[in-house]
Design an enzyme around this catalytic site. Sequence first.
Site, PDB file in Angstrom:
ATOM      1  N   ASP A 107       1.011  -1.779  -0.006  1.00 56.92           N
ATOM      2  CA  ASP A 107      -0.419  -0.049  -0.482  1.00 56.92           C
ATOM      3  C   ASP A 107       1.005   1.317   0.196  1.00 56.92           C
ATOM      4  O   ASP A 107       1.771   1.489  -0.986  1.00 56.92           O
ATOM      5  CB  ASP A 107      -0.513   0.004   1.513  1.00 56.92           C
ATOM      6  CG  ASP A 107      -2.147   1.279   1.354  1.00 56.92           C
ATOM      7  OD1 ASP A 107      -1.869   2.186   0.715  1.00 56.92           O
ATOM      8  OD2 ASP A 107      -2.094   1.779   2.879  1.00 56.92           O
ATOM      9  N   VAL A 157      -9.012  -3.439   1.339  1.00 55.63           N
ATOM     10  CA  VAL A 157     -10.358  -4.825   1.299  1.00 55.63           C
ATOM     11  C   VAL A 157      -9.649  -5.779   2.488  1.00 55.63           C
ATOM     12  O   VAL A 157      -9.237  -5.475   3.476  1.00 55.63           O
ATOM     13  CB  VAL A 157      -9.447  -5.151  -0.022  1.00 55.63           C
ATOM     14  CG1 VAL A 157      -9.711  -4.854  -1.299  1.00 55.63           C
ATOM     15  CG2 VAL A 157      -7.937  -5.140  -0.033  1.00 55.63           C
TER      16      VAL A 157
HETATM   17  P1  5GP Z   1       2.015  -1.025   3.279  1.00 56.52           P
HETATM   18  O1  5GP Z   1       3.363  -0.506   4.568  1.00 56.52           O
HETATM   19  O2  5GP Z   1       2.250  -0.806   2.058  1.00 56.52           O
HETATM   20  O3  5GP Z   1       1.356   0.913   3.893  1.00 56.52           O
HETATM   21  O4  5GP Z   1       1.163  -1.716   4.540  1.00 56.52           O
HETATM   22  C1  5GP Z   1       1.412  -2.965   4.383  1.00 56.52           C
HETATM   23  C2  5GP Z   1       0.444  -4.181   5.078  1.00 56.52           C
HETATM   24  O5  5GP Z   1      -0.917  -3.478   5.067  1.00 56.52           O
HETATM   25  C3  5GP Z   1       0.285  -4.686   4.490  1.00 56.52           C
HETATM   26  O6  5GP Z   1       0.297  -5.624   4.450  1.00 56.52           O
HETATM   27  C4  5GP Z   1      -1.626  -5.576   4.576  1.00 56.52           C
HETATM   28  O7  5GP Z   1      -1.019  -5.873   6.730  1.00 56.52           O
HETATM   29  C5  5GP Z   1      -1.978  -3.645   5.080  1.00 56.52           C
HETATM   30  N1  5GP Z   1      -3.034  -3.240   4.403  1.00 56.52           N
HETATM   31  C6  5GP Z   1      -2.801  -2.225   3.456  1.00 56.52           C
HETATM   32  N2  5GP Z   1      -3.665  -1.948   2.876  1.00 56.52           N
HETATM   33  C7  5GP Z   1      -4.782  -2.888   3.150  1.00 56.52           C
HETATM   34  C8  5GP Z   1      -5.897  -2.954   2.878  1.00 56.52           C
HETATM   35  O8  5GP Z   1      -6.466  -2.517   2.338  1.00 56.52           O
HETATM   36  N3  5GP Z   1      -6.900  -3.839   4.013  1.00 56.52           N
HETATM   37  C9  5GP Z   1      -5.778  -4.847   4.878  1.00 56.52           C
HETATM   38  N4  5GP Z   1      -7.072  -5.813   5.110  1.00 56.52           N
HETATM   39  N5  5GP Z   1      -4.768  -4.144   4.752  1.00 56.52           N
HETATM   40  C10 5GP Z   1      -4.274  -3.468   4.059  1.00 56.52           C
END
Ligand code: 5GP
Length: 179
Positions: A107, A157
């Site tokens: 994300d 999601v």
């Molecule tokens: P980042 O560090 O890339 O922002 O986020 C990674 C982590 O955020 C992912 O491994 C996941 O656990 C959580 N995450 C990011 N977007 C979503 C989403 O739309 N739904 C859920 N359930 N978890 C998310």
Amino acid sequence: MSTIQIKDRHFREYLSQDEIQARVDAIVQELSGKFSDKHPVFIVVLRGAFMFASDILKKFNHPCEIEFVRLTSYAGMQSTGKINITQPLKEEIVRGRDIIILEDIVDSGLTMDFFTKYIQSLEPASVTLVSFLFKPENLQKEVKIDITGFVIPELFVVGYGLDYDGEGRNLPAVYQLAL
Ligand code: 5GP
């Protein structure tokens, strides 16, 4: 199109089981082509990637090892931006090996930026990042994803391993927040 409720929120189906399984098959084929004779080490990022990893690994019919790490950054529907490794890795298993990271979703990119740098610091032979989902609109760190399951827009999601406030991980399809 099926709609579900988890706690206080409604979600509608976004990726069906059939779509997911077809993509999993294609990913396994790609990984098998690259790693069938390499004895790679899969690192499954808990908890969100457990179902994706299970589907991939059941079909990867070549010698490999499987390790698990637990990284946390999210609370509810927000990333805290601070990454913790709460279930660490045996460092000696990474050095000189072909590492395949299985992640649920990239994300902001903060989690995988942190984790891929950590893995690189342990001097593997190679690192391949496989992410089931990728939300490019929110990317804050340049993360190189080698194989992406699905590129999705800026949606929250749940399902197929991903949770909303601890629930929904067991759903076999992916659902998006219905506003
Ligand atoms: P980042 O560090 O890339 O922002 O986020 C990674 C982590 O955020 C992912 O491994 C996941 O656990 C959580 N995450 C990011 N977007 C979503 C989403 O739309 N739904 C859920 N359930 N978890 C998310």
